[in-house]
Design an enzyme around this catalytic site. Sequence first.
Site, PDB file in Angstrom:
ATOM      1  N   SER B  15       0.837  -1.206   0.000  1.00 33.64           N
ATOM      2  CA  SER B  15       0.000   0.000   0.000  1.00 33.64           C
ATOM      3  C   SER B  15       0.870   1.254   0.000  1.00 33.64           C
ATOM      4  O   SER B  15       0.638   2.186  -0.779  1.00 33.64           O
ATOM      5  CB  SER B  15      -0.916   0.017   1.229  1.00 33.64           C
ATOM      6  OG  SER B  15      -1.777  -1.087   1.218  1.00 33.64           O
ATOM      7  N   ARG B  38       1.013   7.794   5.876  1.00 30.85           N
ATOM      8  CA  ARG B  38       0.120   7.005   6.737  1.00 30.85           C
ATOM      9  C   ARG B  38      -1.280   7.608   6.767  1.00 30.85           C
ATOM     10  O   ARG B  38      -2.274   6.880   6.811  1.00 30.85           O
ATOM     11  CB  ARG B  38       0.688   6.829   8.156  1.00 30.85           C
ATOM     12  CG  ARG B  38      -0.161   5.874   9.024  1.00 30.85           C
ATOM     13  CD  ARG B  38       0.569   5.326  10.241  1.00 30.85           C
ATOM     14  NE  ARG B  38       1.632   4.425   9.868  1.00 30.85           N
ATOM     15  CZ  ARG B  38       1.466   3.139   9.536  1.00 30.85           C
ATOM     16  NH1 ARG B  38       0.273   2.579   9.574  1.00 30.85           N
ATOM     17  NH2 ARG B  38       2.492   2.403   9.180  1.00 30.85           N
ATOM     18  N   HIS B  41      -2.820   6.488   3.655  1.00 38.19           N
ATOM     19  CA  HIS B  41      -3.107   5.055   3.803  1.00 38.19           C
ATOM     20  C   HIS B  41      -4.420   4.824   4.561  1.00 38.19           C
ATOM     21  O   HIS B  41      -5.193   3.915   4.265  1.00 38.19           O
ATOM     22  CB  HIS B  41      -1.928   4.403   4.547  1.00 38.19           C
ATOM     23  CG  HIS B  41      -2.077   2.953   4.842  1.00 38.19           C
ATOM     24  ND1 HIS B  41      -2.327   2.471   6.106  1.00 38.19           N
ATOM     25  CD2 HIS B  41      -2.020   1.865   4.037  1.00 38.19           C
ATOM     26  CE1 HIS B  41      -2.414   1.149   6.047  1.00 38.19           C
ATOM     27  NE2 HIS B  41      -2.237   0.751   4.821  1.00 38.19           N
TER      28      HIS B  41
END
Lengths: 208, 208
Positions: B15, B38, B41
């Site tokens: 990812s 992040r 994500h």
Amino acid sequence: MSIEFWKPEEIEAESFRRISEELGDRLFPAGVDLVVKRVIHTTADFSFADTLLFSEGVVEQGKEAIRQGACIVTDTNMALAGINKARLAGFGATARCFMAEADVAAEAKERGVTRATVSMERAAALSAERPLILAIGNAPTALVKIKELMDAGQLKPALLIAAPVGFVNVVEAKELFVGSSTPHIIARGRKGGSTVAAAIVNAILYQI
Amino acid sequence: MSIEFWKPEEIEAESFRRISEELGDRLFPAGVDLVVKRVIHTTADFSFADTLLFSEGVVEQGKEAIRQGACIVTDTNMALAGINKARLAGFGATARCFMAEADVAAEAKERGVTRATVSMERAAALSAERPLILAIGNAPTALVKIKELMDAGQLKPALLIAAPVGFVNVVEAKELFVGSSTPHIIARGRKGGSTVAAAIVNAILYQI
């Protein structure tokens, strides 16, 4: 820019008013309308007005399942924290998440599968007793397992909320349910997440 | 479209690889880079690459606060659920949320203020003992109170994460800290939320 004074209890109504204004003349079926707006309220992301997919009559079916004391199973503790459990309890309904339970982790490790897979098997076992609402906000593997159990006749949820977020297998896993005869709400595309899954549950709950 | 096979432990790395690819040649300072990725994500929303604002050196300052056993106070139980508390405990650090505590609700009602206001006063009282990280994912009133306490010299957080989401006073409350000398990470604009606040905390924690 300056801070406006609003009474706490008026802020949500004013937020929904601004969301409605910005959505303009877009029309959604009654009930669906409030789910779309609550998801936008939770994310400030109007793209959900385009990506949320609702099967026919799903909001009424979700309300009925809660009225009958549904168990809502989610795949993240964040979604569990966000679901209004006090309000659910008023209908004898509950919410659960098996992901962080020690024996789920142990079984997943032993079998070489994800915790989400084991969690969905536990959810299926519950569905004999009461209507089951699955609120999936994280794991595409949960959706893959749900499809497998449904195809095998071992799981028949009253409502499936398919809203994982992410970049690997997420879009594909959600597409598995497009056109399904199971009542469903799908956040198509990459976006979704725990807050979206919880917002959808609460938006149905608050309409009862 | 079909489901690809990935080992669970490889999915996050893949990812992040896809996110990096899609960000192309955009450059972020070391450390900041991993926070931005992040958050993307967690949300699948690349607009955070434009809206996240970092004060100079803030990621290192956040890491140092955690190493010194910081207490992280958040304004939502969803963010609390999403913060990796087991990993924090390895540094003697903790995470707390006062919002759902019964006496906080009672005091807020009696004084005619929000629970977020009372919660931030409790957070300020903690900061005498250890470094304080404030991770705000919901309530603009929490940010307003934090500003007031900071201006009065009663609160000096080691790190302020300002990431409420919403439509009323949210943008304005986050702008209060732009240019502040307090180490800060701000999700400018309407977007943010519990998952974003938790992702920022975890992104700093995972770099230690």
